[in-house]
Design a protein around this motif. Structure first.
Motif, short mmCIF file in Angstrom:
data_model
loop_
_atom_site.label_atom_id
_atom_site.label_comp_id
_atom_site.label_asym_id
_atom_site.label_seq_id
_atom_site.Cartn_x
_atom_site.Cartn_y
_atom_site.Cartn_z
N VAL A 89 0.85 -1.19 0.00
CA VAL A 89 0.00 0.00 0.00
C VAL A 89 0.88 1.24 0.00
O VAL A 89 2.09 1.16 0.19
N GLY A 90 0.26 2.41 -0.18
CA GLY A 90 1.00 3.66 -0.07
C GLY A 90 0.10 4.86 -0.27
O GLY A 90 -0.91 4.78 -0.98
N ALA A 91 0.45 5.97 0.36
CA ALA A 91 -0.27 7.22 0.14
C ALA A 91 0.09 7.77 -1.24
O ALA A 91 1.23 7.63 -1.69
N PRO A 92 -0.85 8.39 -1.95
CA PRO A 92 -0.55 8.91 -3.29
C PRO A 92 0.32 10.16 -3.26
O PRO A 92 0.18 10.99 -2.35
N GLN A 93 1.19 10.28 -4.23
CA GLN A 93 2.04 11.48 -4.34
C GLN A 93 2.32 11.78 -5.80
O GLN A 93 2.09 10.95 -6.69
N LEU A 94 2.82 12.97 -6.06
CA LEU A 94 3.30 13.39 -7.38
C LEU A 94 4.80 13.65 -7.30
O LEU A 94 5.36 13.82 -6.23
N SER A 95 5.44 13.69 -8.48
CA SER A 95 6.87 14.00 -8.60
C SER A 95 7.76 12.97 -7.91
O SER A 95 8.82 13.32 -7.38
N MET A 96 7.35 11.71 -7.91
CA MET A 96 8.14 10.69 -7.23
C MET A 96 9.56 10.64 -7.79
O MET A 96 9.77 10.63 -8.99
N HIS A 97 10.54 10.60 -6.89
CA HIS A 97 11.98 10.53 -7.17
C HIS A 97 12.55 11.85 -7.68
O HIS A 97 13.69 11.90 -8.14
N SER A 98 11.77 12.93 -7.59
CA SER A 98 12.30 14.27 -7.84
C SER A 98 13.02 14.76 -6.59
O SER A 98 12.83 14.24 -5.49
N VAL A 99 13.84 15.80 -6.76
CA VAL A 99 14.47 16.40 -5.60
C VAL A 99 13.43 17.05 -4.68
O VAL A 99 13.63 17.19 -3.48
N ARG A 100 12.26 17.42 -5.24
CA ARG A 100 11.14 17.96 -4.47
C ARG A 100 9.88 17.21 -4.89
O ARG A 100 9.53 17.18 -6.07
N GLU A 101 9.19 16.64 -3.92
CA GLU A 101 8.00 15.84 -4.19
C GLU A 101 6.78 16.52 -3.57
O GLU A 101 6.90 17.50 -2.84
N MET A 102 5.61 15.93 -3.83
CA MET A 102 4.36 16.58 -3.44
C MET A 102 3.35 15.53 -3.00
O MET A 102 3.17 14.51 -3.66
#
Length: 484
Positions: free
Chosen positions: A430-443
């Motif tokens: 499982v996991g919480a949803p996020q954007l910009s995975m593996h970027s220096v800045r994620e969301m």
């Protein structure tokens, strides 16, 4: 430890590296009444007790024994990982080009490396230090100011840059740390048109080591030791911009390393919440556990990774210390009654790239933790483990989502299949949803961080009773009965 977004952000700002993440976790465990133990010592455990240990200082295992513990009872465990993709310093860091002092780095994991350009970078990790009394210690380092930078190439020198930013890590990812001329003349000096050759020669003599003196001086100054006391280090680059809450209504978290520190924080907050003074721990017959591993981003094959003996060692020793060896097959029976939640961040649907998601499975911000499915066992989820996790969330009033990757795209993986293979324990990914995975800045979403804490707490508090209603193992006789 009730969830507040500011608490999560404070945790992220502490946890620059796996070492710092473990330290941040241990501080909160101690505040919650957990006792530190060591894998090198004999364990004396008791029902109602709360304990933790670390391995390599980059992985941590914490567990609380149910007040009504029964030998052979199961574990309910949430696993996550402390590491994130980043540039790590090479063993010999010294590099010089065009009168710039640079630091050689190597890629750790699969990062979006173009996002590291033009960022203000600090350095953090672990340093091996020789003490005056002859002992050797490892110290945590965190230089929280911009001391390095990887500058991008001006558009004027490559008009095709916006058509595709192809990063060659060997060629392009050596950050600048200092000006060679300034370093030769001394910090704060005003450079002359032509530096003093004698001073340049002296600087060159000092530089005939594995590292530029300026790097070693930064490390020594931060640790308040002599340069000669720095024996070795395991360091990485980190963006010094702090994690923060953002969005028009403060609905988002902007941060580095959300994959997978967000899962580390959520599992920690849930464990503390479910084992507090007013929790249901006194009625628990099993053990509530979290394990935060290192090296997931590079395959989990290490002494402190999910592929190590860490989980099995901990469960076996807990079982034996609590009398599990007094019954036949105690440790094995305990694992068969256990449940692992592999918590790693999930891909939220991107508004500008929605076609990258399978049409019927688009995780959205605010809609809860995502259950990950894959028919080829890239995730360990099956119908039973998905139902267990979903049911516990629904009973707690927490929303849940489902995810499967498009059939024409490759699927990532995480610690779930590794843990289920090594231990034989039922596992859900499982996991919480996020954007910009593996970027220096994620969301990510503040709402989903809250959902993750509440959902994991519901698993800790409700699994043992729910599992008693589930008739799966040893039920073949029931399936073989003739129909009425």
């Amino acid at each position: 430890m009730l969830f507040r977004s500011v608490d999560a952000v404070a945790y992220f700002n502490e946890a620059w590296t796996p070492y710092h993440a473990v330290l941040a976790t241990c501080r909160r465990l101690i505040d919650a009444g957990y006792e530190e133990i060591s894998e090198r010592d004999a364990w004396t455990l008791k029902p109602g007790g709360k304990y933790f240990f670390t391995r390599n200082m980059s992985a941590v295992c914490a567990f609380a024994v149910g007040g009504a513990y029964v030998p052979g009872a199961g574990f309910v465990c949430v696993g996550a990982h402390t590491d994130s993709p980043c540039p790590k310093l090479k063993p010999n860091t010294k590099s010089t080009a065009e009168r710039f002092l640079q630091v050689r780095t190597q890629n750790y994991g699969g990062g979006l490396w173009y996002t590291w350009f033009d960022r203000d970078l600090g350095v953090a990790g672990r340093v091996v230090v020789k003490k005056k009394d002859g002992t050797v210690t490892h110290e945590l380092l965190k230089i929280n100011r911009p001391v390095m930078r990887i500058p991008s190439l001006a558009i004027h020198l490559n008009r095709e840059m916006n058509n595709g930013f192809a990063v060659n890590f060997q060629q392009h990812m050596a950050p600048i740390i200092a000006d060679a001329t300034e370093s030769a003349l001394g910090a704060g000096s005003v450079p002359k048109d032509e530096p003093d050759p004698k001073k340049l020669k002296e600087s060159s003599d000092k530089d005939s080591t594995r590292h530029h003196p300026v790097l070693l001086e930064l490390i020594a100054d931060e640790l308040r030791c002599d340069v000669g006391d720095v024996a070795d280090f395991d360091l990485q680059l980190c963006d010094v911009q702090p994690s923060t809450i953002g969005g028009a209504r403060n609905e988002y978290i902007f941060s580095g390393r959300l994959d997978n520190l967000a899962s580390c924080y959520a599992s920690l907050a849930a464990l503390v919440k479910s084992t507090g003074d007013k929790s249901s721990l006194s009625e628990e017959t099993g053990v509530r556990m979290l394990v935060h591993y290192d090296h997931e981003e590079v395959g989990s094959d290490s002494a402190q990774g999910a592929g190590s003996s860490m989980t099995e060692d901990a469960m076996r020793r807990v079982s034996m210390a609590l009398g599990g060896d007094a019954i036949e097959g105690g440790a094995e029976r305990s694992r068969r009654s256990s449940f692992i939640v592999s918590a790693d961040m999930a891909h939220a649907v991107h508004p500008n790239y929605a076609d990258k998601h399978e049409p019927g499975h688009k995780p959205r911000f605010g809609d809860g933790v995502v259950i990950k499915h894959n028919a080829n066992q890239r995730y360990a989820t099956d119908a039973v483990t998905a139902w267990l996790f979903r049911e516990l969330g629904e009973r707690a009033g927490v929303p849940v989502q489902e995810f499967v990757v498009r059939s024409d795209l490759g699927c990532g993986s995480t610690i779930g299949p590794i843990l289920s293979t090594r231990t034989g324990i039922r596992t859900v990914d499982v996991g919480a949803p996020q954007l910009s995975m593996h970027s220096v800045r994620e969301m990510s979403s503040c709402a989903d961080m809250k959902h993750a804490v509440e959902h994991f707490a519901a698993v800790y508090e409700g699994f043992t009773k729910l599992d008693k209603t589930l008739m799966v193992d040893g039920a073949i006789g029931n399936l073989c009965r003739p129909c009425d």
